[in-house]
Design a protein around this motif. Structure first.
Motif, PDB file in Angstrom:
ATOM      1  N   UNK A  50       0.829  -1.204   0.000  1.00 48.40           N
ATOM      2  CA  UNK A  50       0.000   0.000   0.000  1.00 48.40           C
ATOM      3  C   UNK A  50       0.866   1.257   0.000  1.00 48.40           C
ATOM      4  N   UNK A  51       1.972   1.223   0.745  1.00 45.01           N
ATOM      5  CA  UNK A  51       2.883   2.372   0.759  1.00 45.01           C
ATOM      6  C   UNK A  51       3.512   2.566  -0.619  1.00 45.01           C
ATOM      7  N   UNK A  52       3.740   1.452  -1.328  1.00 45.81           N
ATOM      8  CA  UNK A  52       4.293   1.541  -2.671  1.00 45.81           C
ATOM      9  C   UNK A  52       3.351   2.270  -3.613  1.00 45.81           C
ATOM     10  N   UNK A  53       2.070   1.888  -3.595  1.00 47.90           N
ATOM     11  CA  UNK A  53       1.076   2.566  -4.446  1.00 47.90           C
ATOM     12  C   UNK A  53       0.975   4.044  -4.095  1.00 47.90           C
ATOM     13  N   UNK A  54       1.019   4.327  -2.804  1.00 41.63           N
ATOM     14  CA  UNK A  54       0.912   5.717  -2.358  1.00 41.63           C
ATOM     15  C   UNK A  54       2.083   6.549  -2.860  1.00 41.63           C
ATOM     16  N   UNK A  55       3.304   6.003  -2.757  1.00 43.99           N
ATOM     17  CA  UNK A  55       4.487   6.713  -3.229  1.00 43.99           C
ATOM     18  C   UNK A  55       4.412   7.000  -4.725  1.00 43.99           C
ATOM     19  N   UNK A  56       3.977   6.010  -5.491  1.00 48.99           N
ATOM     20  CA  UNK A  56       3.869   6.181  -6.941  1.00 48.99           C
ATOM     21  C   UNK A  56       2.879   7.306  -7.263  1.00 48.99           C
ATOM     22  N   UNK A  57       1.742   7.299  -6.574  1.00 51.19           N
ATOM     23  CA  UNK A  57       0.729   8.337  -6.795  1.00 51.19           C
ATOM     24  C   UNK A  57       1.267   9.721  -6.434  1.00 51.19           C
ATOM     25  N   UNK A  58       1.968   9.811  -5.290  1.00 54.31           N
ATOM     26  CA  UNK A  58       2.517  11.090  -4.861  1.00 54.31           C
ATOM     27  C   UNK A  58       3.571  11.595  -5.838  1.00 54.31           C
ATOM     28  N   UNK A  59       4.432  10.697  -6.306  1.00 55.98           N
ATOM     29  CA  UNK A  59       5.454  11.080  -7.266  1.00 55.98           C
ATOM     30  C   UNK A  59       4.842  11.600  -8.561  1.00 55.98           C
TER      31      UNK A  59
END
Length: 277
Positions: A253-262
């Motif tokens: 979930x943190x991975x998806x969040x980071x991608x979205x934020x980037x």
């Protein structure tokens, strides 16, 4: 910077410092949206409220900090790579920190790594960190000198590459944050806020040191005190949440969040929005 803006930044710091999502990326967005990203106090504030986050680790895990000297030897061993490399490459690191584009790219890259890290190290089950593990984790932490990588993510993954389980690696990452962030915070406080050279401290130039404190505005002190208190409270809650969530669900979930934020940061840059670290 107003008190409300200081509180918002402190909340962002407390929430993101120990999660593998890059506090730098969040600070960029928060300070830019509030229009305070170019104020001299903002950069100093963002570094120094880490003291509050550090204190949350000490309070939550105070029993661990009263362990044998062996605990501190491992922390020192893990801290040495960041101390040496950080001091040697300080100018290069500062230059990289000015690049919002690099921060955004590394958020996305790091996000994809987190999508697969649980699968890559699914057999990591060690519950203790050895001296060798500590040193390797210390070198992994240095990767986070690249903005957007996340000190927490780098050091936790470093532990997992050594077979250390997620919970133990995360907790060691928290402990390692204490000397690492303390050193960085003190350095920035001295050089940026007090505008002193390290040589002034080494030579113990009392006149220069005393004069440097006189240039600090009382309002800046108030903002730093408020920011550190808020960061302390929020970080305590964030750490407890992260350990529980990580143990049950892992990093995806943190991975998806980071991608979205980037992607959000890259989109804002493409639209010409003035984003600065």
């Amino acid at each position: 910077m107003s008190v409300i803006q200081a509180i918002i930044l402190a909340i962002v710091e407390g929430l993101t410092e120990f999660l593998p999502v890059s506090s730098t990326g969040h600070m960029i967005i928060a300070s830019s949206l509030m229009g305070i990203n170019e104020l001299p106090i903002t950069k100093i504030f963002e570094v120094n409220i880490q003291f509050g986050a550090i204190l949350s680790v000490v309070v939550l895990y105070w029993r661990r900090f009263l362990q044998s000297f062996d605990f501190y030897k491992k922390l020192l061993l893990a801290f040495i790579p960041a101390a040496v490399i950080g001091f040697a490459l300080n100018d290069i690191i500062d230059a990289m920190l000015e690049s919002v584009f690099l921060t955004a790219v590394m958020l996305v890259v790091g996000g994809f790594v987190l999508l697969f890290v649980d699968k890559w190290f699914r057999h990591a089950d060690k519950e203790k960190v050895s001296y060798k593990n500590a040193l390797v984790i210390g070198f992994f932490q240095c990767i986070a000198m690249i903005p957007g990588v996340s000190r927490s993510a780098a050091s936790i993954i470093g532990g997992m590459t050594q077979g250390v389980n997620r919970k133990t690696a995360a907790e060691f990452s928290f402990f390692l944050a204490v000397p690492t962030m303390l050193a960085a915070g003190v350095y920035k406080f001295v050089t940026d806020l007090l505008q002193l050279e390290i040589s002034d401290l080494i030579s113990f130039d009392l006149v220069k040191i005393q004069n440097s404190f006189e240039v600090i505005h009382p309002n800046d002190v108030k903002l730093l005190l408020i920011g550190n208190f808020v960061a302390f409270v929020v970080a305590m809650l964030a750490i407890q949440f992260f350990i529980s969530f990580l143990t049950k669900y892992g990093f995806k979930l943190f991975g998806y969040y980071r991608i979205a934020l980037g992607i959000v940061l890259l989109a804002l840059l493409a639209m010409g929005v003035d984003l600065k670290v």
